[in-house]
Write a protein that holds these residues in place. Structure first.
Motif, PDB file in Angstrom:
ATOM      1  N   ARG A  14     -30.530  16.723  46.825  1.00 38.73           N
ATOM      2  CA  ARG A  14     -30.825  18.014  46.207  1.00 38.73           C
ATOM      3  C   ARG A  14     -32.186  17.987  45.537  1.00 38.73           C
ATOM      4  O   ARG A  14     -32.553  17.032  44.870  1.00 38.73           O
ATOM      5  CB  ARG A  14     -29.759  18.370  45.182  1.00 38.73           C
ATOM      6  CG  ARG A  14     -28.386  18.553  45.794  1.00 38.73           C
ATOM      7  CD  ARG A  14     -27.479  19.275  44.820  1.00 38.73           C
ATOM      8  NE  ARG A  14     -26.099  19.226  45.218  1.00 38.73           N
ATOM      9  CZ  ARG A  14     -25.569  19.927  46.199  1.00 38.73           C
ATOM     10  NH1 ARG A  14     -26.314  20.720  46.920  1.00 38.73           N
ATOM     11  NH2 ARG A  14     -24.293  19.828  46.491  1.00 38.73           N
ATOM     12  N   ARG A  18     -27.973  20.681  39.673  1.00 43.90           N
ATOM     13  CA  ARG A  18     -26.927  21.701  39.599  1.00 43.90           C
ATOM     14  C   ARG A  18     -26.367  21.774  38.186  1.00 43.90           C
ATOM     15  O   ARG A  18     -26.215  20.759  37.522  1.00 43.90           O
ATOM     16  CB  ARG A  18     -25.781  21.362  40.562  1.00 43.90           C
ATOM     17  CG  ARG A  18     -26.176  21.440  42.028  1.00 43.90           C
ATOM     18  CD  ARG A  18     -26.219  22.889  42.472  1.00 43.90           C
ATOM     19  NE  ARG A  18     -26.689  23.015  43.828  1.00 43.90           N
ATOM     20  CZ  ARG A  18     -25.993  23.581  44.789  1.00 43.90           C
ATOM     21  NH1 ARG A  18     -24.790  24.044  44.565  1.00 43.90           N
ATOM     22  NH2 ARG A  18     -26.500  23.699  45.985  1.00 43.90           N
ATOM     23  N   TYR A  47     -22.864  26.952  44.594  1.00 47.59           N
ATOM     24  CA  TYR A  47     -21.608  26.579  45.243  1.00 47.59           C
ATOM     25  C   TYR A  47     -20.581  27.627  44.857  1.00 47.59           C
ATOM     26  O   TYR A  47     -20.323  27.848  43.678  1.00 47.59           O
ATOM     27  CB  TYR A  47     -21.123  25.195  44.803  1.00 47.59           C
ATOM     28  CG  TYR A  47     -19.825  24.803  45.466  1.00 47.59           C
ATOM     29  CD1 TYR A  47     -19.824  24.199  46.715  1.00 47.59           C
ATOM     30  CD2 TYR A  47     -18.606  25.066  44.853  1.00 47.59           C
ATOM     31  CE1 TYR A  47     -18.626  23.857  47.336  1.00 47.59           C
ATOM     32  CE2 TYR A  47     -17.413  24.723  45.467  1.00 47.59           C
ATOM     33  CZ  TYR A  47     -17.432  24.131  46.704  1.00 47.59           C
ATOM     34  OH  TYR A  47     -16.248  23.808  47.309  1.00 47.59           O
ATOM     35  N   ARG A  49     -16.718  28.885  45.221  1.00 44.33           N
ATOM     36  CA  ARG A  49     -15.349  28.528  45.606  1.00 44.33           C
ATOM     37  C   ARG A  49     -14.767  29.694  46.391  1.00 44.33           C
ATOM     38  O   ARG A  49     -14.810  30.842  45.953  1.00 44.33           O
ATOM     39  CB  ARG A  49     -14.502  28.242  44.377  1.00 44.33           C
ATOM     40  CG  ARG A  49     -13.099  27.855  44.738  1.00 44.33           C
ATOM     41  CD  ARG A  49     -12.442  27.094  43.617  1.00 44.33           C
ATOM     42  NE  ARG A  49     -11.054  26.855  43.912  1.00 44.33           N
ATOM     43  CZ  ARG A  49     -10.607  25.763  44.501  1.00 44.33           C
ATOM     44  NH1 ARG A  49     -11.443  24.820  44.841  1.00 44.33           N
ATOM     45  NH2 ARG A  49      -9.324  25.613  44.740  1.00 44.33           N
ATOM     46  N   ARG A  82     -23.700  25.185  54.017  1.00 45.52           N
ATOM     47  CA  ARG A  82     -22.672  24.157  54.105  1.00 45.52           C
ATOM     48  C   ARG A  82     -21.332  24.777  53.744  1.00 45.52           C
ATOM     49  O   ARG A  82     -21.255  25.656  52.904  1.00 45.52           O
ATOM     50  CB  ARG A  82     -23.008  23.034  53.129  1.00 45.52           C
ATOM     51  CG  ARG A  82     -22.102  21.864  53.104  1.00 45.52           C
ATOM     52  CD  ARG A  82     -22.564  20.809  52.090  1.00 45.52           C
ATOM     53  NE  ARG A  82     -23.926  20.362  52.325  1.00 45.52           N
ATOM     54  CZ  ARG A  82     -24.961  20.657  51.527  1.00 45.52           C
ATOM     55  NH1 ARG A  82     -24.808  21.399  50.466  1.00 45.52           N
ATOM     56  NH2 ARG A  82     -26.166  20.213  51.805  1.00 45.52           N
ATOM     57  N   THR A  83     -20.276  24.308  54.361  1.00 36.40           N
ATOM     58  CA  THR A  83     -18.924  24.722  53.982  1.00 36.40           C
ATOM     59  C   THR A  83     -18.065  23.478  53.831  1.00 36.40           C
ATOM     60  O   THR A  83     -18.369  22.425  54.383  1.00 36.40           O
ATOM     61  CB  THR A  83     -18.274  25.659  55.024  1.00 36.40           C
ATOM     62  OG1 THR A  83     -18.139  24.970  56.252  1.00 36.40           O
ATOM     63  CG2 THR A  83     -19.090  26.931  55.224  1.00 36.40           C
ATOM     64  N   ASP A  84     -16.994  23.607  53.046  1.00 38.08           N
ATOM     65  CA  ASP A  84     -15.993  22.557  52.939  1.00 38.08           C
ATOM     66  C   ASP A  84     -14.640  23.223  52.757  1.00 38.08           C
ATOM     67  O   ASP A  84     -14.527  24.447  52.868  1.00 38.08           O
ATOM     68  CB  ASP A  84     -16.326  21.549  51.829  1.00 38.08           C
ATOM     69  CG  ASP A  84     -16.290  22.135  50.430  1.00 38.08           C
ATOM     70  OD1 ASP A  84     -15.655  23.192  50.207  1.00 38.08           O
ATOM     71  OD2 ASP A  84     -16.894  21.532  49.522  1.00 38.08           O
TER      72      ASP A  84
END
Length: 87
Positions: A14, A18, A47, A49, A82-84
């Motif tokens: 990064r 953050r 990020y 959720r 990006r995804t998770d």
């Protein structure tokens, strides 16, 4: 242990630190409004959720609307990088 190492690898890449947060965010994608929650933010990323189980795709264009801690409204355009399983 491997998951922690992978998460550490990402944070080392990064460019900006953050900051933890918990802010409601409205996400507009493909013409649909989704109410989500930001978990952390930096100068170059956020990020979010995924509370509504929306299927976001990498490189998908989105518009985000949220308020800062002092109540200043922001609307910004961005893209999913990006995804998770949680966001």
């Amino acid at each position: 242990m491997k998951k922690q190492e992978q998460a550490g690898d990402i944070s080392e890449k990064r460019r900006h630190e953050r900051q933890k947060t918990s802010v409601p965010v409205e996400v507009v994608s493909n013409g649909e409004l989704h109410k989500e929650r930001a978990k952390d933010v930096s100068f170059s990323g956020i990020y979010i959720r995924n509370t509504q189980l929306t299927q976001y795709e990498v490189n998908q264009q989105v518009v985000l609307a949220f308020e800062s801690r002092d109540g200043q409204p922001y609307t910004i355009e961005g893209r999913i990088v990006r995804t998770d399983e949680n966001g």
